[in-house]
Design an enzyme around this catalytic site. Structure first.
Site, PDB file in Angstrom:
ATOM      1  N   ASN A 122     -48.712   5.138  13.288  1.00 17.83           N
ATOM      2  CA  ASN A 122     -48.515   4.068  14.272  1.00 17.83           C
ATOM      3  C   ASN A 122     -48.583   2.748  13.501  1.00 17.83           C
ATOM      4  OD1 ASN A 122     -48.650   2.187  16.310  1.00 17.83           O
ATOM      5  ND2 ASN A 122     -50.674   2.799  17.055  1.00 17.83           N
TER       6      ASN A 122
ATOM      7  N   LYS B 140     -47.953  -0.246  14.529  1.00 19.00           N
ATOM      8  CA  LYS B 140     -48.355  -1.426  15.317  1.00 19.00           C
ATOM      9  C   LYS B 140     -47.396  -2.597  15.034  1.00 19.00           C
ATOM     10  CE  LYS B 140     -52.904   0.556  15.477  1.00 19.00           C
ATOM     11  NZ  LYS B 140     -54.340   0.433  15.573  1.00 19.00           N
TER      12      LYS B 140
ATOM     13  N   HIS C 285     -51.892   3.919  24.430  1.00 16.33           N
ATOM     14  CA  HIS C 285     -52.752   3.560  23.295  1.00 16.33           C
ATOM     15  C   HIS C 285     -53.845   2.605  23.783  1.00 16.33           C
ATOM     16  CE1 HIS C 285     -54.135   1.809  19.540  1.00 16.33           C
ATOM     17  NE2 HIS C 285     -53.684   2.903  18.968  1.00 16.33           N
TER      18      HIS C 285
ATOM     19  N   GLU D 130     -55.038  -0.016  22.611  1.00 15.57           N
ATOM     20  CA  GLU D 130     -54.704  -1.452  22.532  1.00 15.57           C
ATOM     21  C   GLU D 130     -53.859  -1.877  23.727  1.00 15.57           C
ATOM     22  OE1 GLU D 130     -53.219  -1.421  18.510  1.00 15.57           O
ATOM     23  OE2 GLU D 130     -55.260  -1.104  17.774  1.00 15.57           O
TER      24      GLU D 130
ATOM     25  N   GLU E 111     -58.391   9.505  20.684  1.00 17.29           N
ATOM     26  CA  GLU E 111     -58.723   8.381  19.811  1.00 17.29           C
ATOM     27  C   GLU E 111     -59.951   7.660  20.365  1.00 17.29           C
ATOM     28  OE1 GLU E 111     -55.264   6.913  17.345  1.00 17.29           O
ATOM     29  OE2 GLU E 111     -54.903   6.069  19.305  1.00 17.29           O
TER      30      GLU E 111
ATOM     31  N   GLY F 203     -59.566   1.344  13.812  1.00 21.95           N
ATOM     32  CA  GLY F 203     -59.530   0.148  12.969  1.00 21.95           C
ATOM     33  C   GLY F 203     -60.907  -0.332  12.560  1.00 21.95           C
TER      34      GLY F 203
ATOM     35  N   SER G  84     -59.417   5.635  12.287  1.00 26.13           N
ATOM     36  CA  SER G  84     -59.858   5.515  10.886  1.00 26.13           C
ATOM     37  C   SER G  84     -59.618   6.783  10.057  1.00 26.13           C
ATOM     38  CB  SER G  84     -61.322   5.087  10.820  1.00 26.13           C
ATOM     39  OG  SER G  84     -61.470   3.782  11.369  1.00 26.13           O
TER      40      SER G  84
HETATM   41  P1  PGA Z   1     -56.614   3.244  12.693  1.00 32.70           P
HETATM   42  O1  PGA Z   1     -55.755   3.185  14.041  1.00 32.70           O
HETATM   43  O2  PGA Z   1     -56.151   4.462  11.919  1.00 32.70           O
HETATM   44  O3  PGA Z   1     -56.310   1.966  11.980  1.00 32.70           O
HETATM   45  O4  PGA Z   1     -58.054   3.375  13.092  1.00 32.70           O
HETATM   46  C1  PGA Z   1     -55.459   4.349  14.767  1.00 32.70           C
HETATM   47  C2  PGA Z   1     -54.641   4.001  15.974  1.00 32.70           C
HETATM   48  O5  PGA Z   1     -54.765   2.882  16.513  1.00 32.70           O
HETATM   49  O6  PGA Z   1     -53.837   4.830  16.443  1.00 32.70           O
END
Ligand code: PGA
Length: 248
Positions: A10, A12, A94, A96, A166, A172, A212
């Site tokens: 992903n 982003k 997601h 976010e 997730e 992140g 992560s």
């Molecule tokens: P990350 O993000 O690997 O940077 O923790 C995962 C995601 O948002 O799908």
């Protein structure tokens, strides 16, 4: 959806179409045979990414889409437009999107129905907050998310999609759920699917872990019985690090 190991990137709001094209071209040179890789670039880089991935084992998709076929929705992108760019899947729900744009489970449910009608494979994201896990509410929260997001779908439709667990506290933050915590939660998700949609569906559903994921924790995550793949954010942006994840 097959449960063969699947690595999803992903990206982003990172990478121009030129950067995406170069990255994917380089990845096709090094990816081990038989690996399944999905990449979700920003909307603007989907066309260039589809071109770079053509004929390889890499599929290109999107990070979001609108819940209506078309209309006066300034700045939005429809499922049909994604198909037009040869996107094959779409990430929906997601955290976010949920946290920053207020997307609800009911809205995500509408999007899943629309994606399936348009033959776009949905990757449904669910996950709990740190507070919810600490208060031991995470099981209830995850089951509720699944219940509403999957409402009105048949068992075979649910078996055909991908569900990504997730935990929001791991996205992140560098704080990964341990492989054991991830496995335990995936088992809870699979048990919910069995209860709600039957054993066959729960056995077939492809479950990803996200939050992560890095080259140094991919092997232990993928070794878990109920983890079929991973959804990678930050560590998918750097070519070397992503190659190490893909070829774990
Ligand atoms: P990350 O993000 O690997 O940077 O923790 C995962 C995601 O948002 O799908």
């Amino acid at each position: 959806m097959s449960r063969a190991p699947l690595i999803v990137a992903n990206w982003k709001m990172y990478k121009t179409s030129k950067e995406a094209h170069e990255f994917i071209h380089a990845l096709t040179q090094e990816i081990h045979p038989g690996r399944r890789v999905f990449i979700a670039p920003p909307f603007t880089a989907i066309a260039a990414s589809s071109l770079a991935a053509a004929g390889s084992q890499i599929s290109i998709g999107a990070q979001n889409m609108h819940d209506q076929w078309e209309g006066a929705f300034t700045g939005e992108v429809s499922a049909l437009m994604l198909k037009d760019l040869e996107a094959t899947f779409v990430i929906l729900g997601h955290s976010e999107r949920r946290q920053q744009w207020g997307e609800t489970d009911a809205l995500i449910n509408k999007k899943i129905h629309l994606a399936l009608k348009q033959q776009l494979l949905p990757i449904l994201c669910i996950g709990e907050l740190l507070k919810e896990r600490k208060e031991n509410n995470h099981i209830q929260i995850l089951k509720h998310q699944l219940q509403v997001c999957l409402e009105g779908l048949t068992a075979s439709q649910v078996a055909s999609l991908i569900i990504a667990y997730e935990p929001i506290w791991a996205i992140g933050t560098g704080q990964t759920a341990t492989a054991e915590v991830a496995q335990e939660t995936h088992l809870i998700i699979r048990s919910f699917l069995e209860e709600a949609f039957g054993l066959d569906c729960s056995r077939k559903a492809c479950l990803l872990y996200g939050g992560s994921v890095k080259p140094d924790n991919i092997a232990s995550l993928m070794a878990q019985t109920d983890i079929d793949g991973v959804l990678v954010g930050g560590a998918s942006l750097d070519l070397r690090s992503f190659i190490n994840i893909v070829n774990f």
